[in-house]
Design a protein around this motif. Sequence first.
Motif: not given
Length: 153
Positions: A21-46
């Motif tokens: 979970s910490e890895s997800f949060e760290a990658q998200k904070a660095r802008g490394l988690v992006a939507c594969p469809t549109c590329g936005t880094v505004e991503v949240e857990k469902a």
Amino acid sequence: MIRYALNCAHGHTFDSWFPSSESFEAQKARGLVACPTCGTVEVEKAIMAPAVSRTDRDRSAPAAAPADATPTPVALMSEEEQTFRRMLRELREHVTKTADYVGDEFADLARQMHDGDLEHRSIYGEATAEDIKALRDDEVDVFPLPILPDERN
């Protein structure tokens, strides 16, 4: 490993795996988690239901998958993002092969070439954010070399 169902700000859904979970949060904070469809880094857990093992079943026989269940592919990166990353990687390789690495002297040499004190040549190196801002304020054309997330791992 943890698999998260993710939603982007534009309504796209996708899955991705993270070591913790910490890895997800760290990658998200660095802008490394992006939507594969549109590329936005505004991503949240469902919202997800956790997979919990039952202890009252016989573990010797694995449960059979339903006959009509077909695996669905999960795209970690869209074709457009893969193409874009390949192009960025090729650009970086071209610059590092054809330009001279000047290390920490980059800002000084770029300014001297711009002012006509040195002959123009392709260079790359290191510079602080303040140095880059000063060069751009003086209309010196400088651009950062792209660094892709997979190059930091």
